[in-house]
Write a protein that holds these residues in place. Structure first.
Motif, PDB file in Angstrom:
ATOM      1  N   ILE A  45       0.848  -1.203   0.000  1.00  0.00           N
ATOM      2  CA  ILE A  45       0.000   0.000   0.000  1.00  0.00           C
ATOM      3  C   ILE A  45       0.882   1.251   0.000  1.00  0.00           C
ATOM      4  O   ILE A  45       0.634   2.203  -0.746  1.00  0.00           O
ATOM      5  CB  ILE A  45      -0.941   0.005   1.218  1.00  0.00           C
ATOM      6  CG1 ILE A  45      -1.932  -1.167   1.125  1.00  0.00           C
ATOM      7  CG2 ILE A  45      -1.707   1.331   1.297  1.00  0.00           C
ATOM      8  CD1 ILE A  45      -2.768  -1.370   2.369  1.00  0.00           C
ATOM      9  N   ALA A  65       2.293   1.790  -3.367  1.00  0.00           N
ATOM     10  CA  ALA A  65       1.298   2.302  -4.324  1.00  0.00           C
ATOM     11  C   ALA A  65       1.239   3.829  -4.252  1.00  0.00           C
ATOM     12  O   ALA A  65       1.184   4.510  -5.282  1.00  0.00           O
ATOM     13  CB  ALA A  65      -0.073   1.696  -4.035  1.00  0.00           C
ATOM     14  N   TYR A  66       1.270   4.377  -3.029  1.00  0.00           N
ATOM     15  CA  TYR A  66       1.262   5.833  -2.871  1.00  0.00           C
ATOM     16  C   TYR A  66       2.556   6.443  -3.436  1.00  0.00           C
ATOM     17  O   TYR A  66       2.535   7.506  -4.057  1.00  0.00           O
ATOM     18  CB  TYR A  66       1.103   6.219  -1.397  1.00  0.00           C
ATOM     19  CG  TYR A  66      -0.317   6.104  -0.878  1.00  0.00           C
ATOM     20  CD1 TYR A  66      -1.293   7.035  -1.263  1.00  0.00           C
ATOM     21  CD2 TYR A  66      -0.696   5.078  -0.017  1.00  0.00           C
ATOM     22  CE1 TYR A  66      -2.599   6.941  -0.804  1.00  0.00           C
ATOM     23  CE2 TYR A  66      -2.003   4.976   0.454  1.00  0.00           C
ATOM     24  CZ  TYR A  66      -2.949   5.909   0.052  1.00  0.00           C
ATOM     25  OH  TYR A  66      -4.246   5.806   0.507  1.00  0.00           O
ATOM     26  N   PRO A  82      -0.295   9.416   1.698  1.00  0.00           N
ATOM     27  CA  PRO A  82      -1.487   8.654   2.094  1.00  0.00           C
ATOM     28  C   PRO A  82      -2.615   9.552   2.584  1.00  0.00           C
ATOM     29  O   PRO A  82      -3.782   9.140   2.596  1.00  0.00           O
ATOM     30  CB  PRO A  82      -0.961   7.757   3.230  1.00  0.00           C
ATOM     31  CG  PRO A  82       0.491   7.576   2.910  1.00  0.00           C
ATOM     32  CD  PRO A  82       0.923   8.917   2.377  1.00  0.00           C
ATOM     33  N   ASP A 111      -9.046  12.003  -2.446  1.00  0.00           N
ATOM     34  CA  ASP A 111      -9.335  11.182  -3.624  1.00  0.00           C
ATOM     35  C   ASP A 111      -9.124  11.982  -4.905  1.00  0.00           C
ATOM     36  O   ASP A 111      -8.607  11.461  -5.903  1.00  0.00           O
ATOM     37  CB  ASP A 111     -10.784  10.665  -3.573  1.00  0.00           C
ATOM     38  CG  ASP A 111     -10.989   9.624  -2.483  1.00  0.00           C
ATOM     39  OD1 ASP A 111      -9.983   9.150  -1.915  1.00  0.00           O
ATOM     40  OD2 ASP A 111     -12.160   9.286  -2.195  1.00  0.00           O
ATOM     41  N   ILE A 140      -5.409  12.317  -5.653  1.00  0.00           N
ATOM     42  CA  ILE A 140      -4.857  11.044  -6.132  1.00  0.00           C
ATOM     43  C   ILE A 140      -5.253  10.818  -7.587  1.00  0.00           C
ATOM     44  O   ILE A 140      -4.438  10.399  -8.415  1.00  0.00           O
ATOM     45  CB  ILE A 140      -5.349   9.886  -5.240  1.00  0.00           C
ATOM     46  CG1 ILE A 140      -4.689   9.986  -3.868  1.00  0.00           C
ATOM     47  CG2 ILE A 140      -5.041   8.524  -5.884  1.00  0.00           C
ATOM     48  CD1 ILE A 140      -5.257   9.054  -2.836  1.00  0.00           C
ATOM     49  N   TYR A 179      -2.869   2.815  -8.698  1.00  0.00           N
ATOM     50  CA  TYR A 179      -4.123   3.565  -8.533  1.00  0.00           C
ATOM     51  C   TYR A 179      -5.253   2.627  -8.112  1.00  0.00           C
ATOM     52  O   TYR A 179      -6.058   2.959  -7.228  1.00  0.00           O
ATOM     53  CB  TYR A 179      -4.460   4.272  -9.849  1.00  0.00           C
ATOM     54  CG  TYR A 179      -5.695   5.146  -9.795  1.00  0.00           C
ATOM     55  CD1 TYR A 179      -5.830   6.156  -8.843  1.00  0.00           C
ATOM     56  CD2 TYR A 179      -6.729   4.973 -10.723  1.00  0.00           C
ATOM     57  CE1 TYR A 179      -6.961   6.963  -8.800  1.00  0.00           C
ATOM     58  CE2 TYR A 179      -7.850   5.776 -10.696  1.00  0.00           C
ATOM     59  CZ  TYR A 179      -7.973   6.774  -9.732  1.00  0.00           C
ATOM     60  OH  TYR A 179      -9.092   7.564  -9.703  1.00  0.00           O
ATOM     61  N   ILE A 218      -4.914   1.642  -4.382  1.00  0.00           N
ATOM     62  CA  ILE A 218      -5.343   2.720  -3.486  1.00  0.00           C
ATOM     63  C   ILE A 218      -6.861   2.853  -3.484  1.00  0.00           C
ATOM     64  O   ILE A 218      -7.486   3.004  -2.426  1.00  0.00           O
ATOM     65  CB  ILE A 218      -4.682   4.055  -3.899  1.00  0.00           C
ATOM     66  CG1 ILE A 218      -3.171   3.973  -3.683  1.00  0.00           C
ATOM     67  CG2 ILE A 218      -5.261   5.214  -3.094  1.00  0.00           C
ATOM     68  CD1 ILE A 218      -2.396   5.146  -4.233  1.00  0.00           C
ATOM     69  N   LYS A 219      -7.476   2.785  -4.655  1.00  0.00           N
ATOM     70  CA  LYS A 219      -8.941   2.887  -4.733  1.00  0.00           C
ATOM     71  C   LYS A 219      -9.609   1.766  -3.953  1.00  0.00           C
ATOM     72  O   LYS A 219     -10.571   2.001  -3.213  1.00  0.00           O
ATOM     73  CB  LYS A 219      -9.404   2.839  -6.200  1.00  0.00           C
ATOM     74  CG  LYS A 219      -9.205   4.120  -6.969  1.00  0.00           C
ATOM     75  CD  LYS A 219     -10.035   4.137  -8.249  1.00  0.00           C
ATOM     76  CE  LYS A 219      -9.704   2.938  -9.126  1.00  0.00           C
ATOM     77  NZ  LYS A 219     -10.515   2.957 -10.376  1.00  0.00           N
ATOM     78  N   ARG A 224      -9.179   2.193  -0.156  1.00  0.00           N
ATOM     79  CA  ARG A 224     -10.024   3.288   0.360  1.00  0.00           C
ATOM     80  C   ARG A 224     -11.499   2.926   0.328  1.00  0.00           C
ATOM     81  O   ARG A 224     -12.278   3.373   1.169  1.00  0.00           O
ATOM     82  CB  ARG A 224      -9.772   4.563  -0.456  1.00  0.00           C
ATOM     83  CG  ARG A 224      -8.397   5.154  -0.196  1.00  0.00           C
ATOM     84  CD  ARG A 224      -8.240   6.553  -0.745  1.00  0.00           C
ATOM     85  NE  ARG A 224      -7.036   7.165  -0.215  1.00  0.00           N
ATOM     86  CZ  ARG A 224      -6.864   8.485  -0.092  1.00  0.00           C
ATOM     87  NH1 ARG A 224      -7.824   9.318  -0.464  1.00  0.00           N
ATOM     88  NH2 ARG A 224      -5.740   8.960   0.397  1.00  0.00           N
TER      89      ARG A 224
END
Length: 261
Positions: free
Chosen positions: A192, A195-196, A203, A207, A210, A250, A253-254, A257
């Motif tokens: 994770i 990914a950021y 982090p 949204d 990002i 991406y 992360i989606k 979240r």
């Protein structure tokens, strides 16, 4: 091309009616072909310089920890095949790699030369750095001395240190098969965080931030756009892999979240 012919013809017609139109059209066609040949020549110069500088700096980076491993030598050979270099290009690439290994190799001068021929185009500079990160990580570990030289390389190219972290995170994602998790399993904390880093966002970013970062990276790294700026066609595969890693980051992360709003 038709536009150039018409414009040239109309200018000629204004001065010499029909004969002038024909002469003007011919001049327009000549100038267009001249511009196209100059553009092709410029792209070829960028591509040739790209490969020579890539392998020269690669040699220096692989030697940074005091020894060049068999894996790193194999990586250089793999790059020859991956970039589809012909025999003449391979010979030049090997010579450049060996030049980079020399104790008196001037890293700053080589990178400044590349900056000059590349026109300082950010996408080409990032791809250059990506190749170097891939090379030094070939033996499964990035030595502190290699990391330090990667950061130095990024700085000379005018790229932030975070670019090195981003590329290393991208490389880890590729080596672990992305999340490495099965259906319904949550990615690890490291995955994770990576990914950021790949998207270059915190982090705590919203949204919207990002999504904006994702779209910007995808636009900057589109293979067709890179090719138009001088990236050799043989490197399209690496450019496509980069966009896949950006897209995957991406998605990670989606999904995270969505499960933890």
């Amino acid at each position: 091309m038709l536009f150039a012919l018409i414009v040239g013809g109309l200018i000629g017609y204004a001065f010499g009616k029909l004969p002038g139109f024909l002469i003007g059209a011919a001049i327009g066609a000549f100038l267009l072909n001249l511009m196209k040949s100059q553009l092709i020549g410029k792209l070829q110069k960028i591509q040739s310089g790209f490969f020579e500088s890539v392998f020269a700096v690669m040699g220096a980076l692989c030697k940074a920890d005091g020894v060049i491993s068999k894996d790193e030598i194999q990586m250089a050979e793999t790059m020859f095949a991956r970039f589809r270099l012909n025999e003449d290009q391979k010979a030049k690439a090997r010579a450049a790699f060996n030049r980079g290994k020399e104790p008196d190799f001037d890293l700053d001068a080589e990178l400044n030369h590349f900056l000059q021929i590349s026109g300082r185009q950010p996408a080409l500079l990032k791809m250059f750095l990506q190749v170097q990160v891939s090379a030094v990580a070939a033996d499964g570990v990035i030595h502190p001395a290699e990391h330090e030289m990667l950061v130095r390389t990024a700085r000379i190219l005018g790229l932030p240190e975070s670019q090195v972290d981003q590329l290393e995170a991208m490389l880890r994602g590729a080596h672990t098969g992305h999340t490495g998790a099965g259906p319904g399993q949550r990615p690890t904390t490291q995955q994770i965080d990576d990914a950021y880093k790949v998207l270059g966002v915190s982090p705590s970013a919203s949204d919207a931030e990002i999504k904006k970062a994702f779209r910007k990276l995808m636009s900057e790294n589109h293979p067709d756009k890179l090719a138009g700026k001088g990236l050799p066609e043989s490197m399209r595969e690496m450019a496509e892999e980069r966009t896949q890693e950006i897209s995957h980051a991406y998605d990670v992360i989606k999904d995270v979240r969505k499960k933890n709003p």
